[in-house]
Enzyme design. Structure first.
Site, PDB file in Angstrom:
ATOM      1  CG  ASP A  77      -6.366   1.394  -0.186  1.00 18.83           C
ATOM      2  OD1 ASP A  77      -7.424   2.113   0.159  1.00 18.83           O
ATOM      3  OD2 ASP A  77      -6.116   1.754  -1.453  1.00 18.83           O
ATOM      4  CG  HIS A  78      -9.953  -0.680  -1.138  1.00 15.62           C
ATOM      5  ND1 HIS A  78     -11.544  -0.332  -0.942  1.00 15.62           N
ATOM      6  CD2 HIS A  78      -9.512   0.547  -1.508  1.00 15.62           C
ATOM      7  CE1 HIS A  78     -11.465   1.077  -1.703  1.00 15.62           C
ATOM      8  NE2 HIS A  78     -10.405   1.542  -1.971  1.00 15.62           N
TER       9      HIS A  78
ATOM     10  CG  HIS B 240     -11.758   5.350  -0.932  1.00 15.29           C
ATOM     11  ND1 HIS B 240     -10.521   4.308  -0.667  1.00 15.29           N
ATOM     12  CD2 HIS B 240     -11.956   5.511   0.264  1.00 15.29           C
ATOM     13  CE1 HIS B 240     -10.625   3.921   0.384  1.00 15.29           C
ATOM     14  NE2 HIS B 240     -11.070   4.554   1.218  1.00 15.29           N
TER      15      HIS B 240
ATOM     16  CB  SER C 278      -6.078  10.621  -8.458  1.00 14.53           C
ATOM     17  OG  SER C 278      -5.304   9.803  -7.829  1.00 14.53           O
TER      18      SER C 278
ATOM     19  CB  THR D 280      -4.926   7.424 -10.250  1.00 17.17           C
ATOM     20  OG1 THR D 280      -5.553   6.114 -10.021  1.00 17.17           O
ATOM     21  CG2 THR D 280      -4.767   7.729 -11.590  1.00 17.17           C
TER      22      THR D 280
HETATM   23  P1  13P Z   1      -7.238   7.139  -7.082  1.00 17.07           P
HETATM   24  O1  13P Z   1      -7.359   5.980  -8.053  1.00 17.07           O
HETATM   25  O2  13P Z   1      -7.995   8.502  -7.572  1.00 17.07           O
HETATM   26  O3  13P Z   1      -5.803   7.648  -7.016  1.00 17.07           O
HETATM   27  O4  13P Z   1      -7.866   6.626  -5.770  1.00 17.07           O
HETATM   28  C1  13P Z   1      -6.875   5.746  -4.755  1.00 17.07           C
HETATM   29  C2  13P Z   1      -7.743   5.000  -3.864  1.00 17.07           C
HETATM   30  O5  13P Z   1      -8.982   5.458  -3.319  1.00 17.07           O
HETATM   31  C3  13P Z   1      -7.190   4.306  -3.160  1.00 17.07           C
HETATM   32  O6  13P Z   1      -7.740   3.525  -2.006  1.00 17.07           O
HETATM   33  O1  G3H Z   2      -7.684   0.986  -4.280  1.00 22.11           O
HETATM   34  C1  G3H Z   2      -7.057   1.414  -5.281  1.00 22.11           C
HETATM   35  C2  G3H Z   2      -5.623   1.688  -5.066  1.00 22.11           C
HETATM   36  O2  G3H Z   2      -5.323   2.810  -6.208  1.00 22.11           O
HETATM   37  C3  G3H Z   2      -4.725   0.350  -5.094  1.00 22.11           C
HETATM   38  O3  G3H Z   2      -4.706  -0.286  -6.246  1.00 22.11           O
HETATM   39  O4  G3H Z   2      -4.812  -2.561  -5.899  1.00 22.11           O
HETATM   40  O5  G3H Z   2      -3.962  -1.831  -7.888  1.00 22.11           O
HETATM   41  O6  G3H Z   2      -2.550  -1.893  -5.580  1.00 22.11           O
HETATM   42  P1  G3H Z   2      -4.083  -1.757  -6.398  1.00 22.11           P
HETATM   43 ZN    ZN Z   3     -10.081   3.358  -2.556  1.00 23.45          ZN
END
Ligand code: 13P
Ligand code: G3H
Ligand code: ZN
Length: 339
Positions: free
Chosen positions: A83-84, A223, A226, A269
């Site tokens: 992720d990211h 993204h 939540s 989240t």
């Molecule tokens: P939320 O913070 O809305 O759960 O989004 C998560 C997310 O986009 C992780 O990449």
């Molecule tokens: O993109 C955000 C996700 O909620 C992951 O968050 O970088 O705190 O693990 P984090």
């Molecule tokens: Zn994200």
């Protein structure tokens, strides 16, 4: 079955007209919660780890926990997604470790905060596509930036400052050859997305629909999805927490997105809220307890409940049985054929 590529899951989801939740993990209990929810609902699933999660779990713990998940839940098609990813190097290290999908988030510079130029985004995303596809690994890119910064990813603000431009999205897909496209339509990471239930002014579903019209065959990613349900906020506050009133993305808006090309829905989240509420409840109600299992089990159950609910709402429930895993080597051969 072995970990599968995200492209395979998203292609199947497009055929079936459903969305797939992508849930973030950092530890064993979160992985177990997701796999149990997937078994209960018979869902294919995307498990994702951020850079923070990889650092927290020292990478190898996470990877071996994921192998345990595939061993113990062989009937569930499971993707391990980065992720990211903030740079080509981060994506490369994930691919080398066995992730079957990576996100190159070139919408921001490597600091994860500063919006980048279109040219920079195209260049880094294209580079990751080349190295990932050679190994059959899927690539998600992002155009436009999410708001919020509370968890370290996002351009700050309310999510409306860097919305995706549909024409630019079209150009971006053409230039990079990616598999899945994350778009910015007003959402943010974390609990504080909207100060009231979102309307068309704050959550731009029309932009999403316009992007889908221009790119009907591209898998879109939402993204910051939540829903931040009031019930989960209430449990935390009832047991000593201090959350300010807040609103997330209503499930019916996500379902509208799914009817318009959204195949991957990122949720972290809501699970964090469920876990924290369950732990607070045990510790407040039974302060004499000190065995971590006494609060980790209810926390795991609370997350499983949220994940199972989302799997049904996103439509992935019942679809696990339709997959014959395509090996990554075969995916690489498919990518090698010119289109
Ligand atoms: P939320 O913070 O809305 O759960 O989004 C998560 C997310 O986009 C992780 O990449
Ligand atoms: O993109 C955000 C996700 O909620 C992951 O968050 O970088 O705190 O693990 P984090
Ligand atoms: Zn994200």
């Amino acid at each position: 079955m072995p970990l599968v590529s995200m492209r395979q899951l998203l292609d199947e989801a497009a055929k079936g007209g459903y969305g797939v939740g992508a849930f973030n993990v950092n530890n064993m209990e979160q992985i177990q919660a997701i796999m149990e929810a997937a078994r209960e609902t018979q869902s294919p699933v995307i498990i994702q780890a951020s850079r923070g999660a990889r650092a927290y779990s020292q990478d190898r713990f996470l990877y071996h926990l994921m192998l345990a998940a595939t061993e113990l839940y062989p009937e569930i098609p499971t993707v391990l997604h980065l992720d990211h990813g903030n740079s080509v190097e981060t994506c490369k290290s994930a691919i080398d470790m066995g992730f079957t999908s990576v996100m190159m988030d070139g919408s921001l510079l490597a600091d994860g905060k500063t919006p980048s130029s279109f040219e920079y985004n195209v260049q880094v995303t294209k580079e990751v596509v080349e190295l990932a596809h050679a190994k059959g690994v899927t690539v998600e890119g992002e155009i436009g930036c999410l708001g919020g910064i509370e968890d370290g990813h996002g351009a700050g603000g309310d999510g409306l400052s860097h919305l995706t431009d549909p024409a630019q999205a079209e150009e971006f897909v053409k230039l990079t050859g990616l598999d899945a496209l994350a778009i910015a339509i007003g959402t943010s990471h974390g609990a504080y997305k909207f100060t009231k239930k979102p309307t068309g002014e704050t959550l731009k579903m029309e932009t999403l629909i316009e992007i889908h019209k221009r790119l009907p065959n591209v898998h879109l990613v939402m993204h910051g999805s939540s829903s931040v349900p009031k019930e989960l906020q209430d449990v935390i506050n009832q047991y000593g927490g201090k959350l300010k009133p807040t609103w997330g993305v209503p499930v019916e808006e996500i379902q509208l997105g799914i009817r318009n090309g959204v195949r991957k829905v990122n949720v972290d989240t809501d699970n964090r809220l469920a876990i924290t509420g369950a732990i607070r409840k045990v510790l407040m109600e039974t302060p004499e307890k000190f065995d971590p299992r006494d609060y980790m089990k209810p926390a795991r159950d609370a997350m499983k409940k949220v994940v199972a609910e989302r799997m049904v709402q996103f439509g992935q429930a019942g679809h696990a049985k339709y997959y014959t895993p395509v090996p990554l080597t075969e995916m690489a051969d498919l990518y090698a054929v010119p289109v």
